[in-house]
Structures are given as C-alpha cells and as structure tokens.
Motif scaffolding. Structure first.
Motif, short mmCIF file in Angstrom:
data_model
loop_
_atom_site.label_atom_id
_atom_site.label_comp_id
_atom_site.label_asym_id
_atom_site.label_seq_id
_atom_site.Cartn_x
_atom_site.Cartn_y
_atom_site.Cartn_z
N GLY A 173 0.90 -1.22 0.06
CA GLY A 173 0.01 -0.17 0.09
C GLY A 173 0.81 1.28 0.08
O GLY A 173 0.59 2.26 -0.63
N ASP A 174 2.04 1.31 0.58
CA ASP A 174 2.73 2.23 0.84
C ASP A 174 3.44 2.71 -0.59
O ASP A 174 3.85 3.89 -1.05
N GLU A 175 3.91 1.42 -1.14
CA GLU A 175 4.48 1.69 -2.48
C GLU A 175 3.43 2.42 -3.43
O GLU A 175 3.89 3.17 -4.23
N VAL A 176 2.22 2.02 -3.24
CA VAL A 176 1.19 2.42 -4.30
C VAL A 176 0.91 4.04 -4.06
O VAL A 176 0.67 4.70 -4.72
N HIS A 177 0.45 4.00 -2.62
CA HIS A 177 -0.12 5.36 -2.52
C HIS A 177 0.66 6.40 -1.88
O HIS A 177 0.48 7.49 -1.75
N GLY A 180 4.83 5.69 -4.93
CA GLY A 180 4.45 5.64 -6.28
C GLY A 180 5.29 4.82 -6.92
O GLY A 180 5.56 4.76 -8.11
N THR A 181 5.92 3.72 -6.13
CA THR A 181 6.51 2.53 -6.51
C THR A 181 5.78 1.20 -7.07
O THR A 181 4.77 1.41 -6.67
N SER A 182 6.53 0.51 -7.65
CA SER A 182 5.66 -0.67 -8.07
C SER A 182 5.93 -1.56 -6.86
O SER A 182 6.91 -2.26 -6.53
N PRO A 183 4.58 -2.15 -6.45
CA PRO A 183 4.83 -3.31 -5.49
C PRO A 183 5.28 -4.59 -5.89
O PRO A 183 5.38 -5.54 -5.16
N THR A 204 16.96 8.94 -2.39
CA THR A 204 16.71 9.40 -3.70
C THR A 204 15.36 8.81 -4.21
O THR A 204 14.52 8.40 -3.25
N ASP A 205 15.02 9.33 -5.34
CA ASP A 205 13.66 9.11 -6.04
C ASP A 205 13.52 7.59 -6.45
O ASP A 205 14.13 7.22 -7.30
N PRO A 206 12.79 6.70 -5.70
CA PRO A 206 12.76 5.48 -6.21
C PRO A 206 11.96 5.29 -7.72
O PRO A 206 11.98 3.97 -8.16
#
Length: 469
Positions: A173-177, A180-183, A204-206
């Motif tokens: 959920g943190d990755e998505v919301h 902005g990373t891919s879970p 850095t920007d993941p």
C-alpha cells in the motif's frame, strides 16, 4: 379453523334439546334416560394454518413470493422459503440472491457474508471472487493489512496474503499510495538500488533511475563511483558526473584531471581537448600552455603549418608557432630548420641578403660569399651580379678599409654588368693598380655606391670599380 361437530353432524343435534350435544335434558321426567349415542365417525384433520409445505408461508404469501407452496425450499439453498422472506430478506426463488457466486445459505451459515450484497466488504471484489479466485477474506477490505484493498491488489497483481509482495520491506500500500513505486518490483526504477534503500537510506527518488539527471544511475553513483546522487556535478568542475565517467575523468575530485591548467569542463565542452591527457596533440606543449600562454591550437600540433611542432618552435628553434615565417625572410620556419638557417634572423650569414632571397637566387644563405668572388652575396644581388657565379670579367674588385687607402687588388674579375645605382656612402680613391690576373696597368675611375646594411666601423667593405682602359 376447526368446525363444531354438531354443525358437521346434524344427527347429533337431533338428540339434543337445544342444550348442546350429549347434554342431559332436564325437561324430561325424572328417571328418564337419553337414547344411546351413535358412534362418532373418523374425520381427517384439516390443513395446518393453510401452509401445506410447512415453510412458514401461507398460500397467499407463497403466491406473492412466487414460491412453490408444496416445497418448503423452492430454490434449494437449504433455507426455508419463509425464513428467506421473513428473516433474511433473500429471494426464496434464487439460490444466490446477490449473484456473487455464493449461495445464500453459505453466505449466512459458513462465510458470514451479506447475501444481499455481492461485495460484502466493499473492496471491489465480489464475495465469490474473493472466496474462489483470490482466496481472500470477503469480510475484510484489506486482508493482509498492507494498505492496499483486496480489489486493488487484484488490479496490481500483488499477493493479497502478503503485505510486501516484492520483499523490498515496503508495504504494498505504501508503494502504491505513498512512494509511487511498483509493489511488484523491488527496484522500481532499475537503478541498482532497491526501493526501500532509496526511500529509507539514500533518500533518492525510487521512481527515477537518475535522481540528479547527470546521466549516471543512482546505484552507480552510490555503489561504484561514490558520487552524490543529488548533485549532478559532485566535484563542481562544470561537468555532469555521467559525462566525466564517459570521458574517463574523476567525477568526485580534481576539476583538472590531467593537470594541464585547464578545467575538465573547458577541455570537453569548449576546447575539445582530452581532459585525461595534458598534451592532446602531442606537440610538446601542454594544452593549458597552448591555450593560456602561446595561443596555439591544442588539438593541432603545427598551428602555423610550417612543418615544425609547436613545442619544438618554442623550446628548440625559438620561432613563433603562430607564424609560418617567424623572421619574414621568405622561408618558412620548417624550411629554415631543414637548411640550417636561423628561424628568427632573416639574414643568417649577415651578408646583406635575406635568406629567402639567397635561396631564390641560388646562393647559400649560410655563406656570405657563395661564389667566392670576394663580393658578398648581399652586394652582388642589388647590382645585378649573380652571387652564385664567380666567372665574370670587366670589373675588378677591391677591398677598402673604412680608414682609407691603400686599395687592395684582387685576382678575380667580374663580368661587364652596368651599374644601376650610384649612391655615395664613402669617399673612394682612384689610382694605378697592378691587376695580377691581367698583367697590365689600368686606370680606375672611382664610383660611388652604397651598401645594404653598412657594416660597423672596422669591418671590411667590398667596393666594385668599373675598369677604364
């Protein structure tokens, strides 16, 4: 409703006096007795409250519900029609009231879902999908507690039973919301740093492989080159770190990698020299010296195209690398180096004739009197004599000292060549002279001439006289 026996059987009423069936008639005389009662016939029991199938619905209710009055469970979902209508509110004619692929009885008795709502937990998946496709809990929006609803997990393709599908220590959920990373990918931007390392360690920007846009991936900056992934020019030399790696320079220290006095950025972006080699054109001068001191081209080893390397002109020949003919004598510096003449002196033999003119005339620019006629090449030239030939007749040559007489005869003669100029430079003397080669006396008339570049006091002056018989 049950009907009184006497209404059904009139014979029993006839035996009565109106006081009721089988009652003793008190109006009869004392001692009188009733006639024997007929045997009571057997009567079938009436229907139970009008609900022949015992499902809790009477005929009217069954008709309204469109159920089978003779089948207590019209839709065969193991729930009585009456319970569906009066207790659960489900449709007694359909085994799966809400169409979620789970029968009403299973919803009520086994899964405890809402038989009237196809998506009991409102997570975007029907109860049937959760039970039979994704194996998630249809009563919980987020079965694994990762902040991503079971429906969103289905959309993303993540594991609804695992809160960190890609094992990067970040909740799906943190990755998505949040990030902005891919879970589904531990390294979303494929920069060799896992998403959690970018978020929790390096900041850095993941989602960007190159956070500082220096053409060098964050992973390479951190793990290989030790450069700053937030600073596109770690050593502040004017070159992005990625360009330095490509050029072979050090991106985290030393703005002048080859020590030639030029910043790497100048060499790459402006001049075009090699920032890893101090003398790009191998001419013997460092790139910095060429640019800052001598103003030569650091990528052209012979700036003036005189066939001499720029460094050799400076260190060996003493010539100007910007001028092909440093002393303007008509010979390129390269020609003079080949001939052995002085590159910075137009008259190497000091005979009054420039080196270029001597070469053109066929004379030797290293010898004052090429033809050995005792007349320097610089004197012969202006009067039309050939400095390379000594077989002329008609004119005697005398050597005169600046202090005056005597005249000194010579045994050589020059051809009869008309003089084109008579310019006084000194007073000459006439007289009788014995010319050895002719064995006779001649009278000489003095001529007044001037010499190119008159010599210093005490030097020898050569003067030509026309022969007068």
């Amino acid at each position: 409703m049950r009907t009184a026996a006497w209404l059904l059987f009139p014979a029993l009423a006839a035996c009565s006096d109106g006081d009721g069936p089988l009652a003793t008639d008190t109006s009869d005389p004392p001692g009188a007795t009733e006639p024997p009662l007929p045997e009571t016939p057997t009567v079938p029991p009436p229907p139970t409250d009008g609900d022949p199938d015992g499902d809790g619905l009477d005929a009217a209710a069954e008709a309204a519900a469109h159920t089978d009055p003779n089948d207590a469970d019209t839709d065969d979902d193991t729930l009585k029609d009456g319970d569906e209508v009066n207790l659960y509110g489900t449709d007694p004619t359909t085994a799966d009231t809400d169409g979620d692929a789970v029968t009403d009885d299973y919803e009520l008795r086994l899964y405890l879902t809402d038989p009237l709502n196809p998506d009991t937990d409102g997570d975007g998946l029907s109860d049937g999908e959760e039970l039979f496709v994704y194996d998630t809990d249809p009563t919980q929006v987020d079965g694994d507690g990762d902040g991503l609803s079971d429906g969103d997990e289905a959309l993303w393709g993540t594991d609804g039973h695992q809160n960190d599908t890609d094992n990067d220590t970040l909740l799906d959920g943190d990755e998505v919301h949040v990030h902005g990373t891919s879970p589904l990918l531990a390294d979303t931007d494929l920069d060799l740093l896992t998403d959690d390392a970018e978020v929790l360690v390096w900041f850095t920007d993941p989602t960007l492989s190159d956070t500082d846009s220096d053409n060098l991936d964050d992973g390479l900056e951190v793990l290989t080159w030790s450069t700053d992934p937030f600073d596109s020019d770690t050593d502040d030399d004017g070159l992005p770190d990625g360009l330095e790696i490509e050029a072979g320079t050090n991106p985290f220290m030393d703005a002048d990698n080859d020590g030639d006095g030029l910043r790497d950025a100048e060499e790459i972006l402006e001049i075009g020299t090699d920032p890893t080699y101090s003398d790009t054109d191998n001419d013997g001068l460092s790139d910095g010296a060429e640019v800052l001191v001598y103003l030569t081209d650091p990528i052209d080893d012979d700036h003036d195209d005189d066939t001499l390397l720029d460094g050799a002109e400076i260190s060996t020949w003493g010539s100007d690398p910007l001028l092909a003919d440093t002393d303007a004598d008509g010979l390129d510096d390269g020609e003079e180096a080949f001939l052995g003449t002085m590159l910075a002196n137009p008259d190497s033999d000091a005979d009054g004739l420039m080196d270029g003119d001597e070469v053109t005339a066929g004379a030797n620019p290293l010898i004052q009197d090429t033809d050995g006629d005792l007349l320097p090449d610089g004197i012969e030239g202006p009067f039309g004599f050939d400095p390379a030939l000594a077989d002329m007749t008609g004119i005697d040559v005398f050597r005169v000292c600046p202090a005056g007489p005597p005249l000194c005869p010579t045994d050589r003669r020059l051809s009869e060549v008309p003089f084109v100029a008579t310019i006084q430079v000194a007073t000459l003397y006439a007289g009788q002279v014995d010319v050895l080669s002719m064995g006779a006396d001649y009278t000489y008339a003095a001529m007044e001439i001037t010499l190119v570049n008159p010599p210093l006091n005490g030097a020898t002056i050569y003067v030509a006289y026309e022969v007068v018989p």
